[in-house]
Design a protein around this motif. Sequence first.
Motif, PDB file in Angstrom:
ATOM      1  N   LEU A 145       0.824  -1.197   0.000  1.00  0.00           N
ATOM      2  CA  LEU A 145       0.000   0.000   0.000  1.00  0.00           C
ATOM      3  C   LEU A 145       0.865   1.256   0.000  1.00  0.00           C
ATOM      4  N   ILE A 146       1.910   1.277   0.822  1.00  0.00           N
ATOM      5  CA  ILE A 146       2.790   2.444   0.876  1.00  0.00           C
ATOM      6  C   ILE A 146       3.442   2.672  -0.482  1.00  0.00           C
ATOM      7  N   ALA A 147       3.912   1.591  -1.098  1.00  0.00           N
ATOM      8  CA  ALA A 147       4.583   1.713  -2.395  1.00  0.00           C
ATOM      9  C   ALA A 147       3.633   2.208  -3.476  1.00  0.00           C
ATOM     10  N   ALA A 148       2.370   1.768  -3.414  1.00  0.00           N
ATOM     11  CA  ALA A 148       1.422   2.096  -4.476  1.00  0.00           C
ATOM     12  C   ALA A 148       0.682   3.404  -4.247  1.00  0.00           C
ATOM     13  N   ALA A 149       0.422   3.740  -2.977  1.00  0.00           N
ATOM     14  CA  ALA A 149      -0.499   4.842  -2.695  1.00  0.00           C
ATOM     15  C   ALA A 149       0.176   6.128  -2.243  1.00  0.00           C
ATOM     16  N   LEU A 150       1.352   6.038  -1.621  1.00  0.00           N
ATOM     17  CA  LEU A 150       2.002   7.235  -1.114  1.00  0.00           C
ATOM     18  C   LEU A 150       3.020   7.750  -2.125  1.00  0.00           C
ATOM     19  N   PRO A 151       3.056   9.058  -2.379  1.00  0.00           N
ATOM     20  CA  PRO A 151       4.027   9.599  -3.335  1.00  0.00           C
ATOM     21  C   PRO A 151       5.456   9.378  -2.851  1.00  0.00           C
ATOM     22  N   THR A 152       6.396   9.340  -3.779  1.00  0.00           N
ATOM     23  CA  THR A 152       7.790   9.022  -3.456  1.00  0.00           C
ATOM     24  C   THR A 152       8.389   9.918  -2.380  1.00  0.00           C
ATOM     25  N   HIS A 198       1.467   6.355   9.627  1.00  0.00           N
ATOM     26  CA  HIS A 198       1.091   7.744   9.870  1.00  0.00           C
ATOM     27  C   HIS A 198       1.755   8.590   8.790  1.00  0.00           C
ATOM     28  N   TRP A 199       0.939   9.372   8.083  1.00  0.00           N
ATOM     29  CA  TRP A 199       1.387  10.092   6.895  1.00  0.00           C
ATOM     30  C   TRP A 199       1.170  11.588   7.115  1.00  0.00           C
ATOM     31  N   PHE A 200       2.147  12.391   6.687  1.00  0.00           N
ATOM     32  CA  PHE A 200       2.110  13.829   6.950  1.00  0.00           C
ATOM     33  C   PHE A 200       2.266  14.630   5.649  1.00  0.00           C
ATOM     34  N   ASP A 201       1.763  15.861   5.675  1.00  0.00           N
ATOM     35  CA  ASP A 201       2.051  16.864   4.636  1.00  0.00           C
ATOM     36  C   ASP A 201       1.623  16.421   3.237  1.00  0.00           C
ATOM     37  N   PHE A 202       0.376  16.028   3.087  1.00  0.00           N
ATOM     38  CA  PHE A 202      -0.153  15.540   1.805  1.00  0.00           C
ATOM     39  C   PHE A 202      -1.143  16.549   1.242  1.00  0.00           C
ATOM     40  N   GLU A 203      -1.447  16.389  -0.029  1.00  0.00           N
ATOM     41  CA  GLU A 203      -2.479  17.183  -0.683  1.00  0.00           C
ATOM     42  C   GLU A 203      -3.789  16.389  -0.736  1.00  0.00           C
ATOM     43  N   ALA A 204      -4.881  17.097  -0.983  1.00  0.00           N
ATOM     44  CA  ALA A 204      -6.199  16.459  -0.963  1.00  0.00           C
ATOM     45  C   ALA A 204      -6.293  15.328  -1.981  1.00  0.00           C
ATOM     46  N   GLU A 205      -5.796  15.563  -3.193  1.00  0.00           N
ATOM     47  CA  GLU A 205      -5.897  14.533  -4.233  1.00  0.00           C
ATOM     48  C   GLU A 205      -5.065  13.305  -3.859  1.00  0.00           C
ATOM     49  N   GLU A 206      -3.897  13.518  -3.299  1.00  0.00           N
ATOM     50  CA  GLU A 206      -3.054  12.401  -2.879  1.00  0.00           C
ATOM     51  C   GLU A 206      -3.754  11.577  -1.803  1.00  0.00           C
ATOM     52  N   GLU A 223      -7.010  11.369  -1.125  1.00  0.00           N
ATOM     53  CA  GLU A 223      -8.190  10.665  -1.640  1.00  0.00           C
ATOM     54  C   GLU A 223      -7.782   9.399  -2.393  1.00  0.00           C
ATOM     55  N   ALA A 224      -6.714   9.478  -3.182  1.00  0.00           N
ATOM     56  CA  ALA A 224      -6.243   8.296  -3.911  1.00  0.00           C
ATOM     57  C   ALA A 224      -5.766   7.215  -2.947  1.00  0.00           C
ATOM     58  N   ALA A 225      -5.039   7.615  -1.907  1.00  0.00           N
ATOM     59  CA  ALA A 225      -4.554   6.647  -0.916  1.00  0.00           C
ATOM     60  C   ALA A 225      -5.711   6.025  -0.149  1.00  0.00           C
ATOM     61  N   ARG A 226      -6.716   6.834   0.165  1.00  0.00           N
ATOM     62  CA  ARG A 226      -7.873   6.305   0.893  1.00  0.00           C
ATOM     63  C   ARG A 226      -8.601   5.254   0.051  1.00  0.00           C
ATOM     64  N   GLY A 262      -8.973  -1.812   4.437  1.00  0.00           N
ATOM     65  CA  GLY A 262      -8.485  -0.973   5.517  1.00  0.00           C
ATOM     66  C   GLY A 262      -9.207   0.357   5.583  1.00  0.00           C
ATOM     67  N   SER A 263      -8.533   1.340   6.179  1.00  0.00           N
ATOM     68  CA  SER A 263      -9.137   2.654   6.350  1.00  0.00           C
ATOM     69  C   SER A 263      -8.066   3.727   6.299  1.00  0.00           C
ATOM     70  N   ALA A 264      -8.485   4.943   6.025  1.00  0.00           N
ATOM     71  CA  ALA A 264      -7.609   6.116   6.054  1.00  0.00           C
ATOM     72  C   ALA A 264      -8.382   7.239   6.717  1.00  0.00           C
ATOM     73  N   VAL A 265      -7.899   7.691   7.866  1.00  0.00           N
ATOM     74  CA  VAL A 265      -8.616   8.661   8.680  1.00  0.00           C
ATOM     75  C   VAL A 265      -7.766   9.910   8.854  1.00  0.00           C
ATOM     76  N   LEU A 266      -8.396  11.065   8.713  1.00  0.00           N
ATOM     77  CA  LEU A 266      -7.695  12.320   8.985  1.00  0.00           C
ATOM     78  C   LEU A 266      -7.609  12.531  10.488  1.00  0.00           C
TER      79      LEU A 266
END
Length: 274
Positions: free
Chosen positions: A184-191, A205-213, A215-218, A226-230
């Motif tokens: 999931l990290i490799a596919a969903a989180l930007p480099t 735990h992921w920090f400093d992302f944009e809305a589009e990023e 939403e794609a990860a969620r 799984g889940s992705a919660v703000l």
Amino acid sequence: PLDPFGGPGHTVGGLLATAWSGPLRLRYGTARDYLIGLRVALPDGRLARSGGRVVKNVSGYDLNKLHLGACGSLGIIVEASFKLFPKPLAERTVRFDTADPAEAWAKAEAALSLRMPPVALELTHEHGRIALLARIAGSEQGVRRIVAELGWAEDESGFWERHQLLGGERWARISVRRKALRGLIAAALPTPARYVAQPGVGVVHWFDFEAEEFEAARRQAEAAGGSAVLLAAPADLKRAVGAWGAPPATLDLMRKMKATFDPKGTLSPGRYVV
């Protein structure tokens, strides 16, 4: 063994109401695994008790878990009883640094496969560098043996104390099955993403992302079960993507529980999706 992220300032009741945990979850589980009793203030002012004060006294319906993670929407926790654990006789932290994700994940799996695995294992990614931090605890002889077996460098930077201060203006928690976390990290989180992963429990735990990023990860996290919660976000970002994601299949049941325990909507109105 509560070591929550985002401290100091937590209360025990707050940790239970949010089902919050930290790195020691790898060894001890979450608070639900050693909570044995609660006293809760109900919306009408009555006090209700569930469980007991010692393990052998626990009986009846397990209402403890009903209030864990309910964000105070069913009752206000005013008392809690726990199983306790002895402090380890010895403890050391070691680290392994690399720029190669494959090497980092291989080292993490090796650490988790030890005869005495770490009580906490964190994989941090920032500025293209990866650090694995392993917290080894137990008898003095056992700790020495495991540290030697790992062969990683000693870390004396106070990582775990600093780690508890995690947070930021944009902070999300993604949870999937443990074996699915790396993919999931490799596919969903930007480099260039800044994140802290828990390879042993399937959380990042992921920090400093944009809305589009986000939403794609969620979408990918939910597709993997799984889940992705703000956890923190500016108001405009929270409105754009929502804090919780797709409602669970149990939503109707949750609404019925809310109506039963709090028919007037007194407690935490508007909290979550009920």
